[in-house]
Write a protein that holds these residues in place. Structure first.
Motif, PDB file in Angstrom:
ATOM      1  N   ARG A 152       0.834  -1.207   0.000  1.00  0.00           N
ATOM      2  CA  ARG A 152       0.000   0.000   0.000  1.00  0.00           C
ATOM      3  C   ARG A 152       0.867   1.254   0.000  1.00  0.00           C
ATOM      4  NH1 ARG A 152      -3.191  -3.458   3.267  1.00  0.00           N
ATOM      5  NH2 ARG A 152      -2.160  -2.770   5.183  1.00  0.00           N
ATOM      6  N   GLN A 153       1.978   1.201   0.711  1.00  0.00           N
ATOM      7  CA  GLN A 153       2.892   2.345   0.713  1.00  0.00           C
ATOM      8  C   GLN A 153       3.521   2.549  -0.663  1.00  0.00           C
ATOM      9  OE1 GLN A 153       5.725   1.850   3.894  1.00  0.00           O
ATOM     10  NE2 GLN A 153       4.125   1.469   5.412  1.00  0.00           N
ATOM     11  N   MET A 154       3.871   1.453  -1.333  1.00  0.00           N
ATOM     12  CA  MET A 154       4.440   1.562  -2.673  1.00  0.00           C
ATOM     13  C   MET A 154       3.434   2.176  -3.632  1.00  0.00           C
ATOM     14  SD  MET A 154       6.400  -2.132  -2.804  1.00  0.00           S
ATOM     15  CE  MET A 154       7.042  -1.966  -4.477  1.00  0.00           C
ATOM     16  N   ARG A 155       2.182   1.767  -3.553  1.00  0.00           N
ATOM     17  CA  ARG A 155       1.156   2.327  -4.431  1.00  0.00           C
ATOM     18  C   ARG A 155       0.882   3.785  -4.097  1.00  0.00           C
ATOM     19  NH1 ARG A 155      -3.615   0.102  -3.689  1.00  0.00           N
ATOM     20  NH2 ARG A 155      -3.100  -1.264  -1.935  1.00  0.00           N
TER      21      ARG A 155
ATOM     22  N   VAL B 138       3.129   5.944  -2.930  1.00  0.00           N
ATOM     23  CA  VAL B 138       4.244   6.695  -3.502  1.00  0.00           C
ATOM     24  C   VAL B 138       4.084   6.819  -5.013  1.00  0.00           C
ATOM     25  CG1 VAL B 138       6.735   6.699  -3.886  1.00  0.00           C
ATOM     26  CG2 VAL B 138       5.825   6.108  -1.637  1.00  0.00           C
ATOM     27  N   ALA B 139       3.620   5.749  -5.660  1.00  0.00           N
ATOM     28  CA  ALA B 139       3.417   5.789  -7.108  1.00  0.00           C
ATOM     29  C   ALA B 139       2.325   6.791  -7.490  1.00  0.00           C
ATOM     30  CB  ALA B 139       3.054   4.396  -7.628  1.00  0.00           C
ATOM     31  N   ASP B 140       1.278   6.893  -6.673  1.00  0.00           N
ATOM     32  CA  ASP B 140       0.179   7.817  -6.978  1.00  0.00           C
ATOM     33  C   ASP B 140       0.574   9.266  -6.738  1.00  0.00           C
ATOM     34  OD1 ASP B 140      -1.525   5.830  -7.780  1.00  0.00           O
ATOM     35  OD2 ASP B 140      -2.434   5.563  -5.802  1.00  0.00           O
ATOM     36  N   ASN B 141       1.190   9.530  -5.589  1.00  0.00           N
ATOM     37  CA  ASN B 141       1.542  10.921  -5.247  1.00  0.00           C
ATOM     38  C   ASN B 141       2.685  10.879  -4.230  1.00  0.00           C
ATOM     39  OD1 ASN B 141       1.625  13.610  -4.132  1.00  0.00           O
ATOM     40  ND2 ASN B 141      -0.398  13.950  -5.022  1.00  0.00           N
ATOM     41  N   ARG B 142       3.881  11.086  -4.710  1.00  0.00           N
ATOM     42  CA  ARG B 142       5.064  10.977  -3.851  1.00  0.00           C
ATOM     43  C   ARG B 142       5.035  12.006  -2.714  1.00  0.00           C
ATOM     44  NH1 ARG B 142      10.259   8.969  -4.742  1.00  0.00           N
ATOM     45  NH2 ARG B 142       9.628   8.441  -6.864  1.00  0.00           N
ATOM     46  N   ASP B 143       4.677  13.258  -3.016  1.00  0.00           N
ATOM     47  CA  ASP B 143       4.681  14.308  -2.003  1.00  0.00           C
ATOM     48  C   ASP B 143       3.641  14.039  -0.917  1.00  0.00           C
ATOM     49  OD1 ASP B 143       6.707  15.634  -3.345  1.00  0.00           O
ATOM     50  OD2 ASP B 143       5.303  16.806  -4.561  1.00  0.00           O
TER      51      ASP B 143
ATOM     52  N   VAL C  91       4.214  13.339   3.139  1.00  0.00           N
ATOM     53  CA  VAL C  91       3.525  14.105   4.171  1.00  0.00           C
ATOM     54  C   VAL C  91       2.730  13.183   5.098  1.00  0.00           C
ATOM     55  CG1 VAL C  91       1.710  15.815   4.581  1.00  0.00           C
ATOM     56  CG2 VAL C  91       3.412  16.204   2.802  1.00  0.00           C
ATOM     57  N   SER C  92       2.233  12.076   4.550  1.00  0.00           N
ATOM     58  CA  SER C  92       1.436  11.128   5.334  1.00  0.00           C
ATOM     59  C   SER C  92       2.285  10.269   6.259  1.00  0.00           C
ATOM     60  CB  SER C  92       0.629  10.229   4.391  1.00  0.00           C
ATOM     61  OG  SER C  92      -0.219  11.005   3.565  1.00  0.00           O
ATOM     62  N   GLY C  93       3.600  10.437   6.206  1.00  0.00           N
ATOM     63  CA  GLY C  93       4.469   9.694   7.107  1.00  0.00           C
ATOM     64  C   GLY C  93       5.100   8.452   6.513  1.00  0.00           C
ATOM     65  N   ILE C  94       4.906   8.227   5.231  1.00  0.00           N
ATOM     66  CA  ILE C  94       5.510   7.066   4.579  1.00  0.00           C
ATOM     67  C   ILE C  94       6.996   7.323   4.379  1.00  0.00           C
ATOM     68  CG2 ILE C  94       5.571   5.709   2.446  1.00  0.00           C
ATOM     69  CD1 ILE C  94       2.569   6.132   2.221  1.00  0.00           C
TER      70      ILE C  94
END
Length: 287
Positions: free
Chosen positions: A163-166, A168-173, A177-180
């Motif tokens: 889920r974290q990889m997806r 980052v793929a959708d919106n890196r910034d 900001v979400s803590g990933i």
């Protein structure tokens, strides 16, 4: 029946192309550059599988060796090269990946020589289904590809790191900001992309002759499948790989074995001209 046989053979070849395209699209979707080292990563996977199979006699061990060796080497390439160029342009990262590919190829040539090597696969009679002949090896390789795809998509859609990889793929910034933690995501990405490329290399090596250059020759079909499926779309990469493999094999009686790779080039041009986002790609606006 002749063309149906070619179509079935093309689907098995398409599984290899689809896995290679999946590796490319994973890297592009998250790291945001086309990884030209994918072909030589496949070569590394084939040689690692050869060494593991000779040592153990098990194709399961060979697959694990291919996935593990390629994943680790690509992770080392990320730490030593790609991470340091993370803020550079896409062109800089692409050129760096070409450099990594040349280093891999040269290292494999030194380590294993430039002679042809083959897997010691026992001969077996093909299964016949309605006049179609299917080799047991092809069914085994299809099972390997299926298990690999289940593992990859299970990781992407059923685990926290996926889920974290997806994200980052959708919106890196937004993901940051979400803590990933991007570093953790990149480690998972390169291990996963390397493992997939390694399995694809082992599958290709079991059907052909392994040389230090044989993975490079698969780079154009793999990139074509990634573009056709929609760059950044894992499902699209696999589906497009199957389509491309079938089209290449069915076209062989018309263009010959040597020139069937030109089909990949023509498809890539057509997709870029008519539907640049591919079959499963999304339209993205400039913000």
């Amino acid at each position: 029946m002749f063309y149906a046989q070619l179509f079935i053979n093309g689907l098995f070849q398409g599984l290899v192309i689809g896995l290679a395209a999946l590796s490319i699209t994973l890297v592009f979707g998250i790291a945001r550059f086309p990884n030209a080292a994918t072909g030589d990563s496949m070569t590394l996977g084939a040689y690692a599988a050869l060494a593991a199979h000779k040592a153990s006699g098990s194709f399961i061990v060979a697959g694990l060796g291919a996935a593990g060796a390629t994943g680790i080497v690509l992770l080392l390439a990320y730490w030593s090269v790609f991470r340091k160029l993370a803020n550079r342009s896409v062109v800089a990262l692409l050129v760096a990946s070409i450099g990594v590919a040349f280093v891999l190829r040269a290292a494999l040539g030194v380590a294993f020589g430039h002679g042809q090597q083959v897997f010691q696969v026992p001969l077996s009679r093909p299964y016949v289904f309605g006049g179609l002949r299917i080799l047991p090896l092809d069914l085994q390789m299809a099972l390997v590809a299926l298990v690999t795809l289940i593992a990859v998509f299970g990781l992407l859609y059923l685990t926290a790191i996926g889920r974290q990889m997806r994200a980052v793929a959708d919106n890196r910034d937004l993901a940051r900001v979400s803590g990933i933690r991007p570093g953790r995501v990149m480690i998972a990405l390169w291990l996963l992309a390397g493992a997939v490329a390694g399995i694809a290399g082992m599958m290709l090596g079991m059907k052909t002759i392994v040389t230090p250059e044989f993975g490079w020759e698969m780079l154009l079909p793999a990139f074509t499948a990634a573009i056709l499926g929609g760059i950044g779309s894992p499902v699209g990469a696999v589906v497009a790989g199957l389509i491309l493999g079938a089209m290449q094999e069915v076209s062989t009686p018309f263009v010959g074995f040597t020139y069937k790779i030109a089909i990949a080039f023509l498809i890539m041009l057509a997709v870029l001209l008519v539907r640049p986002r591919g079959l499963f790609g999304r339209v993205e606006g400039v913000r």
